[in-house]
Design a protein around this motif. Structure first.
Motif, PDB file in Angstrom:
ATOM      1  N   ARG A 104       0.846  -1.192   0.000  1.00 39.13           N
ATOM      2  CA  ARG A 104       0.000   0.000   0.000  1.00 39.13           C
ATOM      3  C   ARG A 104       0.879   1.239   0.000  1.00 39.13           C
ATOM      4  O   ARG A 104       1.880   1.309   0.716  1.00 39.13           O
ATOM      5  N   ALA A 105       0.478   2.225  -0.796  1.00 39.97           N
ATOM      6  CA  ALA A 105       1.188   3.503  -0.846  1.00 39.97           C
ATOM      7  C   ALA A 105       1.203   4.148   0.540  1.00 39.97           C
ATOM      8  O   ALA A 105       0.261   3.996   1.311  1.00 39.97           O
ATOM      9  N   ALA A 106       2.289   4.868   0.831  1.00 37.87           N
ATOM     10  CA  ALA A 106       2.441   5.576   2.113  1.00 37.87           C
ATOM     11  C   ALA A 106       2.811   7.026   1.816  1.00 37.87           C
ATOM     12  O   ALA A 106       3.939   7.462   2.055  1.00 37.87           O
ATOM     13  N   PRO A 107       1.865   7.808   1.270  1.00 38.81           N
ATOM     14  CA  PRO A 107       2.175   9.157   0.793  1.00 38.81           C
ATOM     15  C   PRO A 107       2.648  10.126   1.878  1.00 38.81           C
ATOM     16  O   PRO A 107       3.310  11.119   1.565  1.00 38.81           O
ATOM     17  N   LEU A 108       2.346   9.852   3.137  1.00 45.84           N
ATOM     18  CA  LEU A 108       2.811  10.745   4.202  1.00 45.84           C
ATOM     19  C   LEU A 108       4.331  10.675   4.361  1.00 45.84           C
ATOM     20  O   LEU A 108       4.939  11.616   4.871  1.00 45.84           O
ATOM     21  N   ARG A 109       4.938   9.573   3.928  1.00 43.14           N
ATOM     22  CA  ARG A 109       6.395   9.425   3.995  1.00 43.14           C
ATOM     23  C   ARG A 109       7.084   9.949   2.747  1.00 43.14           C
ATOM     24  O   ARG A 109       8.293  10.121   2.736  1.00 43.14           O
ATOM     25  N   GLY A 110       6.335  10.173   1.680  1.00 41.34           N
ATOM     26  CA  GLY A 110       6.907  10.660   0.427  1.00 41.34           C
ATOM     27  C   GLY A 110       6.039  10.251  -0.741  1.00 41.34           C
ATOM     28  O   GLY A 110       5.239   9.323  -0.622  1.00 41.34           O
ATOM     29  N   PRO A 111       6.184  10.932  -1.875  1.00 39.45           N
ATOM     30  CA  PRO A 111       5.280  10.698  -3.007  1.00 39.45           C
ATOM     31  C   PRO A 111       5.388   9.299  -3.617  1.00 39.45           C
ATOM     32  O   PRO A 111       4.456   8.856  -4.276  1.00 39.45           O
ATOM     33  N   THR A 112       6.492   8.600  -3.405  1.00 37.90           N
ATOM     34  CA  THR A 112       6.641   7.264  -3.973  1.00 37.90           C
ATOM     35  C   THR A 112       6.805   6.185  -2.901  1.00 37.90           C
ATOM     36  O   THR A 112       7.079   5.027  -3.221  1.00 37.90           O
TER      37      THR A 112
END
Length: 130
Positions: free
Chosen positions: A97-105
């Protein structure tokens, strides 16, 4: 060919951002069902040498949403073999799953995977040619 109860096939697919249909990057709830159709086709090709036809679902559960940036794994398992009918259980899980709070990728591997859909359905294969 592999025509026996318990035979299964698994597909994985990345969910691109173009699949966002709801606020917050949620994906259409029918997305896992489309994966079930694809994995069912391969299951029948491998078990019967024919894609067959989907007759219908007897149950569908959607316990969690799919989000853009997910990697979804879908299984189809043959649970009953009739003359032409094949009863199949399906499960779809988010394995990454994407983790956008840590960075865009940024993304995370989910341990354990998150179940997003379960279903049971019947598929039909044609009568073999004489």
């Amino acid at each position: 060919m592999s025509l026996y109860e318990g035979f299964s096939v698994t597909h994985r697919r990345y969910v691109p951002h173009s699949h966002a249909r709801r606020g917050g990057g949620l994906v259409d709830p029918a997305f896992p069902l489309s994966l079930f159709g694809e994995v069912a086709a391969e299951l029948l090709i491998r078990s019967d040498g024919d894609e067959g036809l989907f007759d219908g679902y007897t149950s569908v559960e959607l316990p969690a949403p799919v989000q853009v940036g997910d990697v979804v794994e879908a299984d189809a398992t043959l649970v009953r073999i009739g003359n032409r009918a094949r009863e199949v259980e399906f499960e779809a899980r988010v394995v990454c799953r994407a983790a956008p709070l840590r960075g865009p990728t940024a993304a995370d591997v989910l341990e354990p995977p998150l179940v997003v859909a379960r279903a049971r359905g019947t598929l039909v294969v044609p009568t073999p040619a004489d």
